[in-house]
Design an enzyme around this catalytic site. Structure first.
Site, PDB file in Angstrom:
ATOM      1  N   GLY A 179       4.463   6.945  -2.355  1.00 14.30           N
ATOM      2  CA  GLY A 179       5.844   6.522  -2.550  1.00 14.30           C
ATOM      3  C   GLY A 179       6.886   7.199  -1.691  1.00 14.30           C
ATOM      4  O   GLY A 179       8.085   6.928  -1.837  1.00 14.30           O
ATOM      5  N   ASP A 238      -3.970  -6.031  -5.205  1.00 16.28           N
ATOM      6  CA  ASP A 238      -4.781  -5.927  -3.998  1.00 16.28           C
ATOM      7  C   ASP A 238      -4.016  -6.585  -2.845  1.00 16.28           C
ATOM      8  O   ASP A 238      -3.710  -7.775  -2.896  1.00 16.28           O
ATOM      9  CB  ASP A 238      -6.125  -6.631  -4.232  1.00 16.28           C
ATOM     10  CG  ASP A 238      -7.086  -6.496  -3.064  1.00 16.28           C
ATOM     11  OD1 ASP A 238      -6.636  -6.140  -1.952  1.00 16.28           O
ATOM     12  OD2 ASP A 238      -8.291  -6.766  -3.247  1.00 16.28           O
ATOM     13  N   CYS A 246       0.865  -1.199   0.000  1.00 11.02           N
ATOM     14  CA  CYS A 246       0.000   0.000   0.000  1.00 11.02           C
ATOM     15  C   CYS A 246       0.891   1.235   0.000  1.00 11.02           C
ATOM     16  O   CYS A 246       0.810   2.092   0.884  1.00 11.02           O
ATOM     17  CB  CYS A 246      -0.959   0.005   1.187  1.00 11.02           C
ATOM     18  SG  CYS A 246      -1.859  -1.544   1.437  1.00 11.02           S
ATOM     19  N   CYS A 249      -2.009   6.185   9.593  1.00  5.47           N
ATOM     20  CA  CYS A 249      -2.047   7.601   9.971  1.00  5.47           C
ATOM     21  C   CYS A 249      -3.355   7.875  10.712  1.00  5.47           C
ATOM     22  O   CYS A 249      -4.020   8.882  10.478  1.00  5.47           O
ATOM     23  CB  CYS A 249      -1.856   8.517   8.770  1.00  5.47           C
ATOM     24  SG  CYS A 249      -2.998   8.238   7.406  1.00  5.47           S
TER      25      CYS A 249
END
EC number: 2.1.1.176
Length: 437
Positions: free
Chosen positions: A262, A308, A258, A380
């Site tokens: 980047g 996925d 995920c 986060c």
């Protein structure tokens, strides 16, 4: 531009109202709709649009409270956007330095490009009543409204942090600083600091992020020394901890799961250029392209996979990884100060859905880790259900998983490290480092 000043300014207010309408009524993210509104404006007014839009989103419960007091009844659907224009006016009058005359007259003028000419008198009357009654000084005795958070999130934070919720709520309302991460493959942090000094750019440094700098005031990032050359990236201090905590070693295979956009992938490559390989995976092809853009600008190379995370059999070649960074999909409640639209796009019911998805992903990705390997789980978010409770549940059902004893800052019933918004000028973030026996 060929527009007259009056026409230009009225469109600016109208564009702000449109962005607010798209976010709050149509569920679009600011990332989707704000750039479209900004494209016809100069740099100064682009910044104004973001500042005003984000300001309204931060103070929305209070602005809605004032709107309910001054508006006899909600506006009909065809002119619903005017409610957002009025709240923009409230925000300017209460929280910005714009003159009262400009705030009122320009909001009234903005009715025309919003196809709501008939509401000019209403907008004028409501804003003048706001000024006459000095409502900017009349704050309700309601912590949730004053916190700027939706009711569902306010209640969750009150439950999760009964003794800390007030400073957390305050920190979530403060505009986030700009953090830079110096690309060590191009410049040392000391070298880049000297360049900033030469250009009279003021900054701070933090001990925990040796590659990080905090700019003391906002600026156009592309004008900083070495932007085109890839000498730095923009990345919050909390996110900068990921690559350090992953602690990649030479000749190891690394998976950044995920990974978009980047930033963490690039940081991993900067800290240990001698890793055997780095695979960056994301489910969204357009976001994967952003990873490629960041890698190119910073001068790095990684293998990119569109897939996925909850279904690795579709893209994994069967070769296990020494270390995995799993930056799990989450509520993003830790970065609301940076992206205030998040709190209005999320619903309470989303949390259970995200928790189930996180559990599915971590269970699916764990077999990709070598015995003796390290997985760094990150979000986060500041909600325990996505963080400490998620990891506790994973450890209970996974016999070959254990917390890294060198990294567990909280109590045993609260595994990992929860960073709260504003802590050392960082966003809210969570990390848990897991070892495979």
């Amino acid at each position: 531009m060929s527009r007259t000043k009056g026409r230009y300014q009225q469109n600016l207010r109208a564009d702000a109202a449109r962005v607010l309408f798209q976010i709050l009524e149509q569920g679009m993210s600011a990332r989707e709709c704000l750039p479209n509104a900004q494209q016809d404006h100069n740099e100064k007014d682009k910044a104004w649009l973001q500042e005003m839009t984000y300001g309204v989103l931060r103070q929305l419960p209070l602005l809605q409270h004032w709107l309910r007091l001054l508006l006899d009844k909600p506006l009909k659907k065809n002119v619903k956007i005017v409610e957002h224009l009025i709240m923009l006016g409230f925000y300017q009058l209460a929280f910005s330095r714009v003159s009262t005359h400009a705030a009122v007259s320009e909001c009234v003028n903005a009715c025309a490009p919003l196809n709501a000419v008939a509401t000019k008198g209403l907008v004028n009357a409501v804003l003048r009543n706001f000024i006459r009654q000095e409502m900017a000084n009349e704050l309700p005795d309601n912590e949730q409204i004053l916190s700027g958070q939706p009711k569902w999130l306010y209640k969750k934070l009150l439950t999760a942090y009964p003794e800390k919720h007030t400073p957390i709520l305050e920190a979530m309302q403060v505009k986030a600083p700009i953090w830079l991460r110096v690309n060590q493959n191009q410049k040392s942090t000391d070298e880049y600091c000297r360049l900033l000094d030469e250009n009279d750019i003021i900054y701070e440094r933090q001990d925990e992020q040796p590659q990080g700098l905090i700019l003391s005031k906002g600026c156009d990032i592309t004008t900083l020394p070495g932007y085109d050359e890839g000498w730095f990236a923009v990345q919050d201090g909390a996110a900068q901890l990921a690559a350090n905590l992953l602690n990649s070693q030479p000749n190891e295979r690394i998976l950044d799961c995920c990974a978009a956009p980047g930033g963490k992938t690039c940081h991993i490559l900067e800290l240990e250029p001698k890793i055997a390989s780095c695979v960056a995976m994301d489910i969204d092809l357009s976001r994967l392209q952003r990873i490629e853009e960041n890698l190119t600008r910073l001068g790095h190379q990684a293998s990119l996979i569109c897939g996925d995370a909850s279904e690795p059999k579709a893209w994994w070649n069967g070769e296990q990884f020494d270390r995995i960074l799993l930056d799990a999909p989450c509520s993003a409640t830790g970065i609301i100060r940076r992206h205030p639209d998040i709190k209005w796009l999320r619903k309470s019911s989303d949390i259970d859905t995200l928790v189930a998805l996180q559990a599915k992903i971590i269970d699916a990705i764990w077999p990709l880790l070598k015995p003796g390997g390290t997985m760094l789980y990150a979000t986060c978010s500041i909600l325990p259900a996505e963080n400490q409770l998620q990891i506790s549940a994973f450890l209970e059902r996974t016999t070959d998983a254990a917390l890294d004893p060198e990294f567990n800052n909280d109590a045993i019933d609260k595994p990992g490290r929860q960073i709260l918004p504003g802590e050392k000028n960082m966003d809210g973030f969570y990390y848990a480092r897991l070892l495979k026996s």
